[in-house]
Design an enzyme around this catalytic site. Structure first.
Site, PDB file in Angstrom:
ATOM      1  N   GLN A   1       0.795  -1.224   0.000  1.00  0.00           N
ATOM      2  CA  GLN A   1       0.000   0.000   0.000  1.00  0.00           C
ATOM      3  C   GLN A   1       0.830   1.279   0.000  1.00  0.00           C
ATOM      4  O   GLN A   1       0.431   2.277  -0.585  1.00  0.00           O
ATOM      5  CB  GLN A   1      -0.924  -0.008   1.222  1.00  0.00           C
ATOM      6  CG  GLN A   1      -1.941   1.105   1.263  1.00  0.00           C
ATOM      7  CD  GLN A   1      -3.041   0.806   2.253  1.00  0.00           C
ATOM      8  OE1 GLN A   1      -3.975   0.077   1.964  1.00  0.00           O
ATOM      9  NE2 GLN A   1      -2.921   1.353   3.445  1.00  0.00           N
TER      10      GLN A   1
ATOM     11  N   GLU B   1      -2.903   9.766  -0.629  1.00  0.00           N
ATOM     12  CA  GLU B   1      -1.980  10.372   0.329  1.00  0.00           C
ATOM     13  C   GLU B   1      -0.894  11.208  -0.337  1.00  0.00           C
ATOM     14  O   GLU B   1       0.117  11.540   0.277  1.00  0.00           O
ATOM     15  CB  GLU B   1      -1.380   9.285   1.221  1.00  0.00           C
ATOM     16  CG  GLU B   1      -2.466   8.577   2.022  1.00  0.00           C
ATOM     17  CD  GLU B   1      -1.943   7.551   2.999  1.00  0.00           C
ATOM     18  OE1 GLU B   1      -0.718   7.315   3.022  1.00  0.00           O
ATOM     19  OE2 GLU B   1      -2.757   6.981   3.736  1.00  0.00           O
TER      20      GLU B   1
ATOM     21  N   ASP C   1       4.427   0.073   4.027  1.00  0.00           N
ATOM     22  CA  ASP C   1       3.187  -0.331   4.689  1.00  0.00           C
ATOM     23  C   ASP C   1       2.542  -1.365   3.785  1.00  0.00           C
ATOM     24  O   ASP C   1       1.991  -1.029   2.741  1.00  0.00           O
ATOM     25  CB  ASP C   1       2.252   0.856   4.902  1.00  0.00           C
ATOM     26  CG  ASP C   1       0.906   0.435   5.497  1.00  0.00           C
ATOM     27  OD1 ASP C   1       0.749  -0.755   5.850  1.00  0.00           O
ATOM     28  OD2 ASP C   1       0.005   1.288   5.605  1.00  0.00           O
TER      29      ASP C   1
ATOM     30  N   GLU D   1       5.301  -1.880   8.050  1.00  0.00           N
ATOM     31  CA  GLU D   1       4.032  -1.786   8.777  1.00  0.00           C
ATOM     32  C   GLU D   1       3.061  -2.855   8.283  1.00  0.00           C
ATOM     33  O   GLU D   1       3.003  -3.136   7.088  1.00  0.00           O
ATOM     34  CB  GLU D   1       3.448  -0.385   8.558  1.00  0.00           C
ATOM     35  CG  GLU D   1       2.117  -0.124   9.225  1.00  0.00           C
ATOM     36  CD  GLU D   1       1.561   1.236   8.830  1.00  0.00           C
ATOM     37  OE1 GLU D   1       0.327   1.370   8.800  1.00  0.00           O
ATOM     38  OE2 GLU D   1       2.353   2.157   8.548  1.00  0.00           O
TER      39      GLU D   1
ATOM     40  N   ASP E   1      -0.455  -1.707  12.890  1.00  0.00           N
ATOM     41  CA  ASP E   1      -1.523  -0.729  12.666  1.00  0.00           C
ATOM     42  C   ASP E   1      -2.865  -1.440  12.833  1.00  0.00           C
ATOM     43  O   ASP E   1      -3.483  -1.386  13.886  1.00  0.00           O
ATOM     44  CB  ASP E   1      -1.373  -0.110  11.280  1.00  0.00           C
ATOM     45  CG  ASP E   1      -2.547   0.779  10.893  1.00  0.00           C
ATOM     46  OD1 ASP E   1      -3.333   1.160  11.777  1.00  0.00           O
ATOM     47  OD2 ASP E   1      -2.702   1.096   9.695  1.00  0.00           O
TER      48      ASP E   1
ATOM     49  N   LYS F   1      -3.194   6.085  15.450  1.00  0.00           N
ATOM     50  CA  LYS F   1      -4.204   6.802  14.672  1.00  0.00           C
ATOM     51  C   LYS F   1      -5.310   7.220  15.635  1.00  0.00           C
ATOM     52  O   LYS F   1      -6.007   6.367  16.185  1.00  0.00           O
ATOM     53  CB  LYS F   1      -4.764   5.917  13.560  1.00  0.00           C
ATOM     54  CG  LYS F   1      -3.769   5.623  12.448  1.00  0.00           C
ATOM     55  CD  LYS F   1      -4.359   4.655  11.436  1.00  0.00           C
ATOM     56  CE  LYS F   1      -3.456   4.500  10.214  1.00  0.00           C
ATOM     57  NZ  LYS F   1      -3.948   3.437   9.296  1.00  0.00           N
TER      58      LYS F   1
ATOM     59  N   ARG G   1      -4.671   9.606   8.313  1.00  0.00           N
ATOM     60  CA  ARG G   1      -5.469   8.599   7.615  1.00  0.00           C
ATOM     61  C   ARG G   1      -5.521   8.993   6.141  1.00  0.00           C
ATOM     62  O   ARG G   1      -5.185  10.107   5.768  1.00  0.00           O
ATOM     63  CB  ARG G   1      -6.904   8.515   8.173  1.00  0.00           C
ATOM     64  CG  ARG G   1      -7.047   8.128   9.631  1.00  0.00           C
ATOM     65  CD  ARG G   1      -6.358   6.840  10.013  1.00  0.00           C
ATOM     66  NE  ARG G   1      -6.806   5.624   9.359  1.00  0.00           N
ATOM     67  CZ  ARG G   1      -7.609   4.702   9.900  1.00  0.00           C
ATOM     68  NH1 ARG G   1      -8.081   4.871  11.120  1.00  0.00           N
ATOM     69  NH2 ARG G   1      -7.918   3.592   9.252  1.00  0.00           N
ATOM     70  N   SER G   2      -5.969   8.061   5.304  1.00  0.00           N
ATOM     71  CA  SER G   2      -6.008   8.374   3.869  1.00  0.00           C
ATOM     72  C   SER G   2      -7.047   9.444   3.553  1.00  0.00           C
ATOM     73  O   SER G   2      -6.899  10.205   2.602  1.00  0.00           O
ATOM     74  CB  SER G   2      -6.271   7.110   3.052  1.00  0.00           C
ATOM     75  OG  SER G   2      -7.399   6.433   3.541  1.00  0.00           O
TER      76      SER G   2
ATOM     77  N   LYS H   1       3.872   9.718  10.294  1.00  0.00           N
ATOM     78  CA  LYS H   1       3.471   9.337   8.934  1.00  0.00           C
ATOM     79  C   LYS H   1       2.347  10.261   8.534  1.00  0.00           C
ATOM     80  O   LYS H   1       1.265  10.196   9.103  1.00  0.00           O
ATOM     81  CB  LYS H   1       2.925   7.899   8.946  1.00  0.00           C
ATOM     82  CG  LYS H   1       3.809   6.849   8.355  1.00  0.00           C
ATOM     83  CD  LYS H   1       3.077   5.512   8.318  1.00  0.00           C
ATOM     84  CE  LYS H   1       1.948   5.521   7.307  1.00  0.00           C
ATOM     85  NZ  LYS H   1       1.326   4.194   7.139  1.00  0.00           N
TER      86      LYS H   1
END
Length: 427
Positions: A163, A205, A242, A285, A312, A337, A366-367, A388
């Site tokens: 990802q 992102e 990730d 991740e 995560d 998060k 977050r995205s 991040k």
């Protein structure tokens, strides 16, 4: 006393054009705090529940008017008159009002918006920058950024199964110079992709989302961009991944459709170990499915001394799950998060638990993001050491980097940039 006298919840849009929750909290003095919450694309099954309306004819069912109504009615009634500086008590009040294990009644999005807005109002009332309000006099360390410059998986429409492919600037003396390094590598990569006739469109992102033939090809191209920008891969800039492995784990196998592979946990561990041997990868991740704890154990035993292994979807910012992972020797880092857990108090507890166990804590966006930059202040206030928050494009990502620049300027000579020492979990 910094008494709360008014609370207003509203529906706004996030960076993907989906509704999210924003909250204003007004104090007796006239001071106001405003906060907006993010939303994820690849989510852990044990995350706190984000309350959506489910009305198909409005925003495809993704409206948040129910969550907003909870803020403007029940939550408002419960916290009106409370002292905004009593964050732990306020968050406890929210938790008791919700009354569920996963915040499914009021919605983690409603609760977090209020929790953050109260903290911002209290910081303003105290005359303190938010990072200083969170961390006191000990807040002076800027975080090392993990910059997602190539997007794949659920964050992009391409053939990459992993990802996020990230660069991690570590040799620079300041955050400002680290940010400059990241931006220069980003632009060098754009030039390389353009010269090859590959797409330079960006994903959720802010990273590029071209169709590479393999993960290996993608990583090799990033190394070229690092060198083209005048930096040394493995010295000035490291790499991070990730995998978001829960997204491609089906029927007990890790199915890398882009490469035509179906791998067992042991085979996928070998696959990641091979990448870590070939490339200067410092962090991976979600290298295993959130429920594949045996796979996580294999991965940790194989790579845990030389690669940061971040949980995560595995830990979802939850101290109960993190505690179990620490006891079983699973991973060596947690991704933080704020909307996975739903209050600032619980977020800070997860960071502190990780630190006590010598796990690192990586503060994350977050995205689906907004212009809210609270996570930048959390990263510095809690001396987390790593953040991040996306690539070097899209203002929803840049807002966090710019806030970190302001914080570094505000700290002046006492500001520190940890570089490689941010990875204190590696031996």
């Amino acid at each position: 006393m910094s008494a709360i006298v008014d609370i207003i919840g509203r529906e706004i849009l996030d960076s993907r054009g989906n509704p999210t929750v924003e909250c204003d909290v007004l104090l007796e003095s006239g001071t106001m705090g405003r906060a907006a919450v993010p939303s994820g694309a690849s989510t852990g099954s044990r995350e706190a529940i984000e309350l959506r309306d489910g009305e198909a004819g409005r925003y495809g069912g993704k409206g948040v008017l129910k969550a907003v109504e909870h803020i403007n009615t029940e939550i408002s009634e419960a916290i009106m008159g409370l002292d905004a500086s009593e964050q732990a008590f306020l968050d406890k009040t929210l938790l008791e009002l919700d009354g569920t294990d996963n915040k499914s009644r009021l919605g983690a999005n409603a609760m977090l918006a209020v929790s953050m807005a109260v903290a911002k109002a209290a910081a303003e009332e105290a005359g303190l920058p938010l990072y200083r309000y969170f961390g006191g006099s000990g807040a002076m360390q800027l975080p090392v950024p993990m910059m997602n410059i190539v997007n794949g998986g659920a964050h992009a429409n391409n053939s990459l199964d992993i990802q996020e492919f990230m660069i991690v600037p570590v040799s620079q003396p300041t955050f400002r110079e680290a940010l400059r390094c990241g931006a220069e590598v980003f632009h060098a990569l754009k030039k390389i992709l353009g010269d090859r006739g590959m797409s330079t469109a960006v994903g959720d992102e802010g990273g590029f989302a071209p169709n590479f033939g393999s993960n290996d090809e993608c990583l090799s191209t990033i190394l070229q961009a690092i060198e083209k920008a005048g930096y040394r891969a493995g010295e000035d800039v490291l790499l991070a991944l990730d995998c978001a492995a829960s997204e491609f784990y089906h029927d007990g196998k890790y199915q890398l459709a882009g490469e035509g592979l179906q791998l067992s946990s042991a085979e996928f561990t070998d696959y990641l170990a091979t990448l870590a041997d070939k490339f200067p990868i410092v962090s991976i991740e979600d290298g295993m499915h959130e429920g594949d704890w045996d796979g996580w154990k294999l991965l940790t035993e194989r790579l845990g001394k030389k690669v940061q292994l971040v949980g995560d979807d595995l830990f979802v910012t939850n101290t109960r799950i993190l505690k179990e992972g620490i006891e079983k020797g699973i991973a060596n880092s947690i991704l933080i998060k704020i909307n996975q857990i739903g209050t600032l108090t619980e977020t800070f507890a997860a960071i502190e638990m990780a630190k006590r166990a010598r796990y690192t804590a990586v503060i994350s966006h977050r995205s689906g993001e907004t212009e809210d930059s609270t996570i930048a202040d959390i990263a510095v206030g809690l001396n987390a050491g790593q953040i991040k928050t996306g690539s070097l494009s899209r203002s929803d990502r840049i807002s966090k980097y710019n806030q970190l620049l302001r914080i570094e300027e505000d700290l002046g000579d006492i500001a520190s940039y940890p570089g490689k020492s941010a990875f204190y979990n590696l031996r």
